[in-house]
Design a protein around this motif. Structure first.
Motif: not given
Lengths: 597, 597
Positions: B226, B184, A381, A241, B248-250, B222-223, B127-129, A222-223, A226-229
């Motif tokens: 759901p 980010l 990816e 998390w 979680v986005m710190e 980003y998030i 810094p994604q994907g 469900y969640i 995110p893409e920057h994890w």
């Protein structure tokens, strides 16, 4: 629109199968399959997780389940693909109770592998998308209860004024993922967790730990992350998390709580679970109980002469607090699998004099190689770009029968050996014994068969090769006041001994919480019955007791890595929901118990 | 592949534009546009948020920016569409500093609306994907710093040992969304928030509050929420989401903290912000300061004779704790917009005798009608199914020039009147004055022009129509010991008076924290200069001072609903990041100040 010949072939095949199934004509159905054939069912026909191997087993399964399950409406979903003579296609279908998704592979027009999975129960669809709740009741009502008030009432009342339908013992990733699925299905559930905060089962492990599996493999339901994890989640970040996830999924998660005992009342059809909730004794009476205390089971601490005279510290790897307190000291780590390597590397990084005791050979594979060869096609990816969503990847993964898996895994293992030859040569030169499993099939088969015997290298192997982590080989025969003595007589001075000696089977938790009798009744968990080291036969074709009915009514085992916690929680949650709703769930193919642990 | 004629037309048009821009041939560029034309730029050419209206303004903008921005590589993205003679298409482009995305609409082959937006800065991609961090540094290193240690160091050190580049005053949805974007982008940022926990700005509002905008419109960057998230978030649930998001986005989010004063040091080019951090005075010295204290600004509390003699309670709507303490009492709510309605309804639900004082006419629109007519095409389950992602929806929304918007909105408003005629008739019959704005354009124009004057009906209107919420009309002239007196002499007995009388302009926050001088220098925030009620001219064509440079160097305003907080935080974050990286950011079209508040 014109279809490809492959798509047409699958459509025809599915149409014939549908007709045969509709008529209850088992023979006509199995005639559609080749000599080498498999049907893996994830609770859609069998209310079990089973693989039927060969036409006879498929015939038996269909004969037993068709009348109740009533599979129908098999429809290809998208186009078929062909790779090396194998044609595969997704399809959807219905049963009496639900809707399913399947994946079929044909060779020369005959069924080779068939996977059917239950996706939802009719009348109990998830409240998602167009079914999502409004959140507000438009209009004005006297004594309206707000979301916050309702949530507060639930947190206070569940387990006291009202009983949960399900109790999950253990609030790690497994308990949390299952709890989330049950939440959305509307199954009142309490998760009992001994730690202070969700995520602590990760936070409390050694400080340098990062997941060894990559992010695409690790999503929760469900969640998604995110893409920057990061590719490899640091343990504390993962802990945070899980904590937020537990909160926003509104799980009824009891922290600082431990199940002291549990007893199944056959007459009432309910459990009586005595929970110590932060000092308060609470008795819970759910209809279903899930042990989600970790697939690793109870820690194995070896019994070694001299443990009582040793003057330093002794810890199981699960108790090791990390290296900070041991700079300048001598540490002996008994074992050579994942935990042993990670702990040794972290100790070396902190300037500790550390020796690893290798008692038997270990499978080692470099993390990057594993990611590329084993997971890349489904969890990467690249896969995301190719439209392979996590759900699709999970089902593709699940569609490969365990019987077929070793051949695929062996090809990957062979490529691994070629690619990383220098690496393995250096390790062996340092005296480290590497293996690829009894049949050279590598990491994943070891994981499924025994859940141990390997290290996914994220850096420690180089330290072993260079001798920075000292290596000793043999069995530990005794401890002295200040050393570990091996069977060749060598003596390793030690201030701390870490037993990275693994864990028992999950039914050890049943013994601890319920009784030895029930633990024996359900038998060993995990393992396929492959008749290889630590996975005795006979062949089961599925992981023993995991996510499916056991010989103990209303007792379930849930665990595994994040991938398994995510994917199999779906099927476990649907089994529990069906029981709560009084849907008929005749279980086909409940296996006999062959091993006690 | 063959393209449609529409796609070919756009490709040709973009190719000609690219050639003209590349040569610096402004005349050739504007010749591609029709007589009625617009170019809205979101910081890609102008380092500003501007709409150039007509060929002359477009020519001026291009003449001033082309040499620095160097737009190039305009490429259509996907196929063009045609609707009612308007051909539209997405395109990508580059500038000297970054990469952008645009949306163009052609009529008869000539440019009608052009939108260009900066998506990322070259060399500073998110810094994604495929760019996501590894999370673990494979290998072994002495004195490795774990994620948890690094995070702890940052939480302790930022604002003390090291200075943030940016400080955001206000940690509601605006500050949080912007903070996430800056995080980010690697811009060290502290968010200063007076409440105890992230999300409290919602939690502390009246208890029955749910968002009036639907979930598809409300995602954070980003998030996303759901799929099971309710259509209308209950306030406490949203609060929990914001809290977990911040974690979680710190984000470096200082709770229980208030900016007491701020002063810009021109010579050093930095702010000196005195913060009370839970009793400790901390001086922060960032290069940039963002006021994200809510688009609503400082509460307006009217000055009414007799407020000192009134013996009951008086509150601004922002201070109202909800109905619980007032059962059986008499409450007068002054005002008839969103807050007034919500508060009145919640009071009625709790059995309070409540009277709403309508001082001037109000726009009312039923929530369902609004969702369907105004947002449905872009923000709905239907839109998601049609492939309109949130990012796409935001850019489509942003591509419509504010000058063009009223005509579109009027059509929706007309349809609303038709559809809900009975509803409006009932309201008027009850004596409630409904309007649709000076030019009959409805809710969204009121929101953009004045941010007030409307109620999105989620149930209170029915109570007004039925007389359950009593209605009084007129101006409040004075309070007695136990009543509110209106200009027609009528007297409303009251134990509590709630002033649902709105808020001042956001530059009031600048006056409070920095100085009246700076507040006057930057002038009024929000509003388009439409020369309608509460939005005096001259025409600005953009929201004043929002998310873009102001007359005060290094001072920024950020706010609005969740949609705006999400979308415009992207452009504000890129402007701040560019300055941090020393990228040349010549601002085109900084408007003069015409109104102090």
């Amino acid at each position: 629109m014109t279809e490809t010949p492959q798509t047409e072939a699958v459509q025809n095949w599915l149409a014939k199968l549908e007709t045969a199934l509709g008529r209850g004509d088992v023979q006509a159905a199995v005639d559609l399959f080749g000599d080498d054939c498999y049907w893996r069912d994830l609770v859609s026909l069998t209310w079990n997780i089973t693989t039927s191997e060969g036409r006879q087993q498929i015939a038996d399964m269909l004969a037993a389940t068709l009348a109740g399950a009533k599979p129908s409406n098999l429809k290809i979903d998208g186009e078929a693909n062909e790779t090396d003579g194998v044609v595969d296609a997704w399809f959807t279908f219905e049963t009496a109770a639900g809707r399913g998704k399947g994946l079929v592979r044909l060779i020369d027009g005959k069924g080779w592998t068939m996977m059917t999975s239950l996706q939802e129960l009719k009348g109990h669809e998830l409240p998602q998308g167009t079914h999502r709740p409004s959140g507000v009741e438009h209009g004005a009502f006297r004594d309206r209860k707000t979301w916050a008030e309702a949530r507060q009432d639930e947190l206070k009342g569940l387990g006291y004024e009202t009983q949960p339908y399900c109790v999950i013992i253990g609030g790690g990733q497994g308990g949390i993922a299952l709890g989330a699925r049950l939440r959305l299905l509307g199954v009142p559930t309490i998760i009992v967790e001994k730690n202070e905060r969700p995520g602590d089962s990760w936070r409390k492990r050694y400080k340098s730990l990062c997941l060894h599996d990559p992010v695409w493999y690790d999503h929760l339901p469900y969640i998604p992350f995110p893409e920057h994890w990061p590719v490899f989640s640091p343990k504390d970040k993962l802990g945070d998390w899980l904590e937020m996830y537990t909160r926003v999924m509104e799980l009824d998660y009891w922290t600082k709580s431990e199940a002291k005992s549990a007893r199944y009342d056959e007459a009432k059809g309910e459990w009586e679970i005595v929970v110590d909730r932060d000092g308060e004794e609470v008795v819970l009476r759910p209809k279903q109980m899930v042990l989600a205390t970790g697939m690793s089971g109870v820690p194995n601490v070896p019994d070694i002469p001299g443990q009582d005279v040793f003057k330093g510290e002794q810890q199981h790897s699960s108790q090791h607090p990390g290296p900070d307190a041991y700079a300048g000291k001598k540490v002996v780590v008994v074992g050579s699998n994942n935990s042993a390597h990670d702990i040794c590397a972290a100790l070396w990084e902190s300037g500790v004099d550390v020796t690893m005791v290798q008692r038997s050979s270990t499978h080692v594979v470099k993390s990057n190689t594993l990611m590329e060869l084993a997971l890349g096609a489904l969890y990467s990816e690249e896969a995301v770009k190719n439209g392979i969503t996590t759900d699709k990847a999970d089902l593709i993964f699940a569609s490969i029968p365990y019987k077929v898996l070793p051949a695929i895994q062996k090809a990957q293992a062979d490529e691994t050996k070629r690619r990383d030859k220098d690496f393995y040569d250096r390790l062996e030169k340092a005296g480290f014994d590497v293996d690829f499993g009894d049949d050279e099939t590598g990491l994943f088969m070891k994981y499924l068969r025994r859940g141990s015997g390997y290290y996914i290298d994220v850096g420690a192997s180089e330290l072993v090769a260079k001798g920075d982590i000292k290596l000793a080989k043999g069995q530990v025969v005794r401890l002295t006041e200040d050393s570990v003595v091996l069977d060749d007589g060598s003596e390793l001075p030690a201030d701390l001994v870490v037993y990275a000696t693994g864990y028992g089977s999950m039914n050890g938790w049943a013994a601890k919480i319920i009784s030895q009798e029930v633990a024996d009744k359900v038998g060993k968990c995990w393992g396929l019955g492959s008749d290889t080291t630590k996975d005795p036969g006979p062949w089961e074709g599925e992981l023993r007791n995991m996510w499916k009915p056991t010989q103990q009514e209303a007792l379930w085992f849930h665990g595994g890595n994040l991938h398994q916690s995510r994917h199999y929680s779906q099927f476990l949650s649907l089994q529990i929901k069906a029981r709560m709703e009084g849907i008929d769930t005749p279980v086909y193919g409940l296996p006999e118990v062959h091993h006690l642990q």
